[in-house]
Design a protein around this motif. Structure first.
Motif, mmCIF file in Angstrom:
data_model
loop_
_atom_site.group_PDB
_atom_site.id
_atom_site.type_symbol
_atom_site.label_atom_id
_atom_site.label_comp_id
_atom_site.label_asym_id
_atom_site.label_seq_id
_atom_site.Cartn_x
_atom_site.Cartn_y
_atom_site.Cartn_z
ATOM 1 N N TYR A 1 0.811 -1.217 0.000
ATOM 2 C CA TYR A 1 0.000 0.000 0.000
ATOM 3 C C TYR A 1 0.847 1.270 0.000
ATOM 4 O O TYR A 1 0.448 2.282 -0.594
ATOM 5 N N ARG B 1 1.221 0.075 -5.068
ATOM 6 C CA ARG B 1 -0.133 0.590 -4.878
ATOM 7 C C ARG B 1 -0.783 0.932 -6.217
ATOM 8 O O ARG B 1 -2.012 0.888 -6.348
ATOM 9 N N THR C 1 -3.935 -5.822 -4.306
ATOM 10 C CA THR C 1 -3.487 -5.879 -2.913
ATOM 11 C C THR C 1 -4.329 -6.856 -2.101
ATOM 12 O O THR C 1 -3.795 -7.658 -1.328
#
Length: 211
Positions: free
Chosen positions: A27, A32, A39
């Motif tokens: 993250y 990201r 994720t």
């Protein structure tokens, strides 16, 4: 104080910390950009290898009376659960390699494997803290990401480092309050996790960019 200590020991449980570490590495890094769905999928697999499999293994040992407590209070009963943790981490590392997460994520798991080996060896004579080993590894991951400039949003770096340090202090204090470990066992567990994870993350990233 004991209630606070129990809450800390639950929040920073060795089953949960690896998931938090992988989440953080995805993250707060360039990963990201792959999206929240990516994720979540990775985290679900990590949960399988760090919570579901070890948790079921420990529960089975308890149900078959191979251990007397799921909290692994007795040092003599920790060998089989540690072996289960070790095998689960190997599977997790293989998955991360297959998923092409060969930077700090793979380093985090490899460092965790090495720390578990040390815990397993030391545990034959001394009750080193596995809680603090996990928290030390988590802290080592954050500092490795900071050192390697792996954190995309650098303004979060001091916050993440502070959370890791304060969390480690709270957890170590909690283990002592609950009389599960001595100060020496807490400190050695933390150093063990921090050293191996930081080293493994550093080497994983260096090797990744030199090949």
């Amino acid at each position: 104080m004991k209630l606070f200590a129990r809450i800390c020991s639950t929040i920073f449980h060795p089953f949960i910390i690896p998931v938090a570490g992988i989440f953080l590495s995805l993250y707060f890094s360039y990963m990201r950009m792959l999206g929240i769905g990516y994720t979540v999928n990775i985290l679900l697999m990590v949960v399988l290898f760090t919570i579901a499999i070890p948790g079921l293994g420990v529960l089975m040992l308890y149900k078959t009376r191979r251990i007397t407590s799921v909290g692994l209070v007795n040092r003599e009963e920790r060998t089989l659960p540690y072996i289960i943790f070790f095998c689960s981490y190997i599977l997790g590392a293989v998955f991360l390699w297959w998923a092409n997460l060969r930077g700090v994520q793979l380093g985090y798991f490899v460092g965790g494997l090495l720390a578990i080996i040390i815990d397993l060896i030391v545990n034959r004579w001394w009750k080193i803290s596995v809680h603090m080993t996990a928290m030390g590894g988590f802290t080592g991951l954050i500092f490795a990401m900071s050192y390697l400039q792996y954190i995309m949003y650098t303004e979060y770096t001091p916050l993440l480092q502070s959370i890791a340090i304060l969390g480690s202090g709270a957890l170590g204090t909690s283990r002592i309050i609950l009389k599960r470990h001595t100060i020496g066992q807490v400190c050695c567990g933390f150093i063990n996790g921090f050293f191996w994870v930081f080293l493994a993350c550093f080497l994983a990233v260096v090797l990744q960019y030199t090949h």
